[in-house]
Write a protein that holds these residues in place. Structure first.
Motif, PDB file in Angstrom:
ATOM      1  N   ILE A 342       0.927  -1.089  -0.084  1.00 51.88           N
ATOM      2  CA  ILE A 342      -0.026  -0.148  -0.222  1.00 51.88           C
ATOM      3  C   ILE A 342       0.787   1.489   0.017  1.00 51.88           C
ATOM      4  CG2 ILE A 342      -1.613   1.377   1.462  1.00 51.88           C
ATOM      5  CD1 ILE A 342      -2.995  -1.413   2.106  1.00 51.88           C
ATOM      6  N   GLN A 343       1.804   1.297   0.902  1.00 56.71           N
ATOM      7  CA  GLN A 343       2.961   2.367   0.809  1.00 56.71           C
ATOM      8  C   GLN A 343       3.539   2.596  -0.593  1.00 56.71           C
ATOM      9  OE1 GLN A 343       6.101   2.054   3.428  1.00 56.71           O
ATOM     10  NE2 GLN A 343       6.314   4.338   3.966  1.00 56.71           N
ATOM     11  N   ASP A 345       2.460   1.723  -3.365  1.00 59.23           N
ATOM     12  CA  ASP A 345       1.526   2.519  -4.366  1.00 59.23           C
ATOM     13  C   ASP A 345       1.132   3.830  -4.096  1.00 59.23           C
ATOM     14  OD1 ASP A 345       1.186  -0.178  -5.550  1.00 59.23           O
ATOM     15  OD2 ASP A 345      -0.718  -0.873  -4.721  1.00 59.23           O
ATOM     16  N   GLU A 346       1.019   4.099  -2.727  1.00 59.52           N
ATOM     17  CA  GLU A 346       0.743   5.581  -2.359  1.00 59.52           C
ATOM     18  C   GLU A 346       1.686   6.435  -2.700  1.00 59.52           C
ATOM     19  OE1 GLU A 346      -2.238   4.705   1.335  1.00 59.52           O
ATOM     20  OE2 GLU A 346      -0.354   5.696   1.953  1.00 59.52           O
ATOM     21  N   ASN A 350       1.371   9.869  -5.130  1.00 58.95           N
ATOM     22  CA  ASN A 350       1.367  11.099  -4.494  1.00 58.95           C
ATOM     23  C   ASN A 350       2.558  11.691  -5.396  1.00 58.95           C
ATOM     24  OD1 ASN A 350      -0.367  10.620  -2.510  1.00 58.95           O
ATOM     25  ND2 ASN A 350       1.143   9.812  -0.949  1.00 58.95           N
TER      26      ASN A 350
END
Ligand SMILES: Cc1cc2nc3c(=O)[nH]c(=O)nc-3n(C[C@H](O)[C@H](O)[C@H](O)COP(=O)(O)OP(=O)(O)OC[C@H]3O[C@@H](n4cnc5c(N)ncnc54)[C@H](O)[C@@H]3O)c2cc1C
Length: 398
Positions: A342-343, A345-346, A350
């Motif tokens: 998730i990190q 992908d984030e 961003n």
């Protein structure tokens, strides 16, 4: 999906079938090859054909490559870049040492595929559809051949065919998010450019250009340029017809900094959409890389995201699932909900929005951020050029 799986009393040909051998699929195949998991990579081409995609790795991406155990062949397929020049707001603000690596996408992919034992580890063909059975998946190839596997890694990039056949929905986050432009150049004067890589951050938000870079790649110098023009913007037509004149208009001080150069290949222009697919309902099928979500080329995060995906999937989850014999929706979901994934992908998303805002946003806040970057590099350059006693390494502005 996943509720009425067909039953058939056969054992699967493979534990894992990987559909698509770009950076995600080829890395997955190379990782699984070093385990006792029986896997196969399916792709239409034994050697990846020329395609305009990622053309540079920085040291962080190389660290992932090393972690995956595929660095030896990748180092050989890339060109080391050390001395880089940075221009901002029309001025050369920094000359520094910052190691990274230039390449053509297909060379790197073919280097990763060289870790496989071919033809044993690879089936040449295009997967047309996936039929879901209880306990395994049947892949039907375009020529009618069938391959079965307990788990499928779907790494077929931007091809929407299988996603649609499986009924997986998509959220379009940013249509025509960015234009990526690439072509080869050579200096007009004898010899080489004085740098390994040169990057120009533009003067005005109204130019819509994120940045322009020239870098060494094998025996050529490559231009990559990223911006937020619409498909019918005259800038793109002009770039195709007369790149030198177009670049001079966008960056009047460019020639004074790098010297005269000429294009020596066709200008490739690729519009890129940002989207996210929602495959968590699929049993026994995991989406990775661009097949899961796309990235912004200018932000340079797509290959990081793809390699992180397969690192986490192949080293953490697949051994666990094969051990338990469970590949249901809840198991597959644990991968999509993995905090590191998730990190990763984030960060990618961003960075995509950050680059767009710092390029286009005319507000005072974003204008100030552009100036802060300018002074940061100018300051760094001054510090880098100061004589440092005792430790010569400290003089390198890496
Ligand atoms: C112009 C451009 C510049 C970029 N620059 C950067 C950058 O500087 N840094 C960065 O990190 N990222 C960059 N990216 C993003 C990065 O290149 C991608 O995110 C990454 O390459 C995606 O890899 P992938 O393996 O998911 O898909 P792909 O590399 O697209 O691989 C998909 C594979 O699947 C195969 N395939 C398709 N359909 C089927 C089928 N039905 N059956 C079997 N095989 C199939 C294809 O032949 C292909 O080999 C850029 C992207 C673009 C477009």
């Amino acid at each position: 999906m996943g509720t009425d799986l067909k039953k058939q009393n056969v054992s699967a040909d493979y534990d894992v079938a990987i559909v698509g051998g770009g950076i995600a699929g080829s890395c997955a195949a190379a990782i699984l090859k070093n385990t006792n998991i029986k896997s196969v990579l399916i792709d239409p081409n034994e050697n990846m054909p020329v395609d305009f995609r990622c053309e540079k790795f920085d040291h962080k991406q190389m660290a992932i490559v090393e972690r995956l155990g595929i660095s030896e062949k990748i180092y050989k397929a890339t060109t080391p870049i050390e001395n880089i020049w940075i221009a901002r707001n029309g001025k050369l603000v920094n000359k520094m040492v910052y190691p990274h690596y230039g390449f053509s996408y297909e060379r790197v992919i073919n280097a990763v595929r060289d870790y496989l034992d071919k033809p044993r580890d690879m089936i040449l063909g295009k997967v047309k559809s996936v039929e879901q059975y209880e306990g395994f998946q049947k892949l039907v190839l375009a020529d009618g051949r069938e391959v079965s596997a307990r788990l499928v890694i779907l790494s077929n990039g931007l091809n929407p065919g299988i996603r649609k056949q499986l009924g997986v929905t998509q959220t379009m986050l940013s249509k025509n998010h960015e234009m990526a432009i690439g072509f080869d150049v050579e200096p007009e004067t004898e010899g080489q450019f004085e740098f390994d890589s040169f990057t120009y951050w533009p003067e005005k938000a109204s130019d819509k250009m994120a940045y322009f870079t020239i870098f060494k790649s094998a025996d050529v110098f490559r231009v990559n340029m990223f911006g937020y023009w619409q498909k019918n913007d005259p800038v793109l037509q002009e770039l195709i017809q007369d790149p030198v004149q177009c670049l001079a208009k966008l960056m009047p001080s460019l020639e004074g900094m790098v010297g005269r150069f000429k294009p020596v290949s066709r200008v490739h222009i690729r519009p890129v959409d940002l989207y996210q697919n929602h495959p968590s309902q699929c049993e026994g099928i995991v989406f990775v890389g661009d097949a899961y979500a796309t990235s912004c080329p200018g932000a340079g995060t797509g290959t990081t995201k793809a390699m992180n995906d397969v690192d986490i999937l192949c080293n953490r989850y697949i051994p666990e699932w094969l051990g338990s014999g469970k590949f249901g929706q809840s198991e597959i979901e644990t991968f999509y909900q993995d905090l590191e994934k998730i990190q990763s992908d984030e960060v990618s998303l961003n960075e995509a929005y950050f680059l767009r805002s710092i390029t286009l946003d005319k507000s005072i806040v974003w204008g100030a951020r552009r100036w802060m970057r300018f002074f940061y590099h100018l300051g760094k350059s001054k510090i880098a050029n100061m004589p440092i006693l005792g430790n010569p390494e400290k003089g390198r502005a890496a």
